[in-house]
Scaffold this motif. Structure first.
Motif, PDB file in Angstrom:
ATOM      1  N   PHE A 100       0.774  -1.166   0.133  1.00 40.72           N
ATOM      2  CA  PHE A 100      -0.085  -0.266   0.164  1.00 40.72           C
ATOM      3  C   PHE A 100       0.758   1.203  -0.021  1.00 40.72           C
ATOM      4  O   PHE A 100       1.957   1.408   0.681  1.00 40.72           O
ATOM      5  CB  PHE A 100      -1.031  -0.113   1.163  1.00 40.72           C
ATOM      6  N   LEU A 101       0.346   2.089  -0.686  1.00 37.76           N
ATOM      7  CA  LEU A 101       1.107   3.654  -0.664  1.00 37.76           C
ATOM      8  C   LEU A 101       0.488   4.228   0.794  1.00 37.76           C
ATOM      9  O   LEU A 101      -0.762   4.342   0.869  1.00 37.76           O
ATOM     10  CB  LEU A 101       0.376   4.514  -1.563  1.00 37.76           C
ATOM     11  N   MET A 102       1.531   4.768   1.585  1.00 40.29           N
ATOM     12  CA  MET A 102       1.121   5.458   2.730  1.00 40.29           C
ATOM     13  C   MET A 102       2.302   6.519   3.185  1.00 40.29           C
ATOM     14  O   MET A 102       3.447   6.254   2.475  1.00 40.29           O
ATOM     15  CB  MET A 102       0.972   4.240   3.735  1.00 40.29           C
ATOM     16  N   PRO A 103       2.060   7.466   3.963  1.00 43.07           N
ATOM     17  CA  PRO A 103       3.093   8.338   4.503  1.00 43.07           C
ATOM     18  C   PRO A 103       4.152   7.512   5.247  1.00 43.07           C
ATOM     19  O   PRO A 103       3.607   6.604   5.933  1.00 43.07           O
ATOM     20  CB  PRO A 103       2.423   9.232   5.107  1.00 43.07           C
ATOM     21  N   GLY A 104       5.288   8.060   5.008  1.00 44.86           N
ATOM     22  CA  GLY A 104       6.282   7.403   5.925  1.00 44.86           C
ATOM     23  C   GLY A 104       7.152   6.140   5.007  1.00 44.86           C
ATOM     24  O   GLY A 104       8.279   5.843   5.707  1.00 44.86           O
ATOM     25  N   ILE A 105       6.866   5.799   3.906  1.00 40.93           N
ATOM     26  CA  ILE A 105       7.738   4.678   3.399  1.00 40.93           C
ATOM     27  C   ILE A 105       9.135   5.259   3.319  1.00 40.93           C
ATOM     28  O   ILE A 105       9.352   6.333   2.470  1.00 40.93           O
ATOM     29  CB  ILE A 105       7.130   4.469   2.113  1.00 40.93           C
ATOM     30  N   PRO A 106      10.073   4.591   3.707  1.00 41.89           N
ATOM     31  CA  PRO A 106      11.638   4.924   3.879  1.00 41.89           C
ATOM     32  C   PRO A 106      12.121   4.963   2.310  1.00 41.89           C
ATOM     33  O   PRO A 106      11.820   3.899   1.549  1.00 41.89           O
ATOM     34  CB  PRO A 106      12.118   4.254   4.672  1.00 41.89           C
ATOM     35  N   VAL A 107      12.798   6.191   1.958  1.00 36.56           N
ATOM     36  CA  VAL A 107      13.556   5.767   0.663  1.00 36.56           C
ATOM     37  C   VAL A 107      15.299   6.130   0.585  1.00 36.56           C
ATOM     38  O   VAL A 107      15.841   5.794  -0.187  1.00 36.56           O
ATOM     39  CB  VAL A 107      12.892   6.946  -0.586  1.00 36.56           C
ATOM     40  N   SER A 108      15.363   6.847   1.820  1.00 38.24           N
ATOM     41  CA  SER A 108      16.904   7.064   1.887  1.00 38.24           C
ATOM     42  C   SER A 108      17.183   7.417   3.468  1.00 38.24           C
ATOM     43  O   SER A 108      16.173   7.609   4.237  1.00 38.24           O
ATOM     44  CB  SER A 108      17.399   8.139   1.035  1.00 38.24           C
TER      45      SER A 108
END
Length: 253
Positions: A100-108
Motif C-alpha cells: 500500500f501507498l502510505m506516508p512514511g515509506i522510507p527511501v533513503s
C-alpha cells in the motif's frame, strides 16, 4: 541413499519428498509421516508481526527497483525492512500480494540534513514544497525524486515506483514526462504541477552529494514518502485484522 536391510524390507530413495521421515530406534529402522497435523500457532501477537513483515517485504519488492539508499548499512534490504516495520500495520488475506501507498515509506537514510517537505500549493498550482534553500546546493549535488503510484484494479491494488534526478545546474529544466516543474518558492526548492494534487501518488525529494577527494560514493539525506493517499487506512482496523486472520485459519489462543 544407501540400501538398508530392515528385516527383509529394502528402503531406497529420497523419502523426504514422499512425506516420510526415516530413522533408527533401538537398532530398528522406523518410517513415519514427515507432515505434522498440529495446527500452526497464530496468536494475535504472532499474526500482527507476520502481517507487518509481509507488507515490508511487499514494499521492498517495489522499492528495490529504484535502489533506495541507506548510507551506513551493509544491506539496503535489511535496513529498509527495519525502517518499514515502523509503518502502520495493514491486514490482508493470504492471497493478497500488493503493498500500500502510505506516508512514511522510507527511501533513503544518510548524513545530509533532511529535506523538510510537504504537499501544498504555490502560485495557484499543486506543489511539493521544501525548506531547503536553493543556495544550499553545491555544484555536482543532485536532487532525486521518488514517485509512487497506487493503482486500483478490479479486485486488487498495485503499487508502481519511479525515480528521476536533477543536478543543481539542471534544477529549473524540468522533467516533462513526470508532469512536474522544478522551481524556487520563497528561496527554497519546490516542484509544481497538477499531478502533485493526485491523492493516489506519493513523493520524496532526496538530496544527494557525491563524496569529495579520494572517497567513493555519495551521501544522502534521510527521507520518506509524503502522500495524500488514505486507501491503506481501511486495512488497519480491527475488522480488517479479523477478516485477514480467518483466511489463515483464524487466531489461536
Amino acid at each position: 541413499m544407501a540400501k538398508e536391510n530392515t528385516s527383509g524390507l529394502y528402503i531406497k530413495g529420497r523419502l523426504k519428498k514422499s512425506g516420510l521421515t526415516v530413522y533408527q530406534r533401538n537398532g530398528k529402522m522406523v518410517a513415519r509421516s514427515a507432515h505434522s497435523d498440529e495446527k500452526r500457532s497464530n496468536t494475535r501477537k504472532q499474526f500482527v508481526a507476520r502481517q507487518r513483515m509481509k507488507h515490508s517485504m511487499q514494499l521492498w519488492s517495489v522499492m528495490r527497483r529504484c535502489n533506495p539508499c541507506f548510507d551506513d548499512s551493509n544491506s539496503n534490504y535489511l535496513r529498509f525492512v527495519s525502517l518499514a516495520s515502523q509503518l502502520p500495520v495493514v491486514y490482508t488475506d493470504r492471497l493478497w500480494a500488493s503493498p500500500f501507498l502510505m506516508p512514511g515509506i522510507p527511501v533513503s537514510e544518510g548524513s545530509l540534513p533532511a529535506v523538510e517537505q510537504q504537499l501544498g500549493e504555490a502560485g495557484g498550482r499543486a506543489a511539493l514544497l521544501t525548506r531547503t534553500p536553493f543556495s544550499a546546493m553545491m555544484r555536482g549535488d543532485e536532487m532525486v525524486l521518488y514517485t509512487l503510484v497506487q493503482r486500483t484494479y478490479v479486485n486488487q491494488l498495485g503499487l508502481e515506483a519511479n525515480m528521476a534526478r536533477w543536478t543543481v545546474d539542471e534544477w529549473k529544466a524540468g522533467i516533462e514526462h513526470l508532469g512536474v516543474v522544478p522551481t524556487v518558492v520563497d528561496g527554497c526548492m519546490a516542484l509544481t504541477g497538477d499531478v502533485l494534487a493526485d491523492d493516489q501518488r506519493g513523493w520524496a525529494l532526496v538530496h544527494v552529494r557525491p563524496e569529495r577527494g579520494d572517497r567513493q560514493g555519495s551521501r544522502h539525506s534521510t527521507q520518506s514518502i509524503v502522500t495524500r493517499c488514505t486507501i491503506y487506512q481501511q486495512y488497519t482496523t480491527e475488522e480488517a485484522l479479523q477478516n485477514a486472520a480467518l483466511s489463515y485459519g483464524g487466531l489461536t489462543d
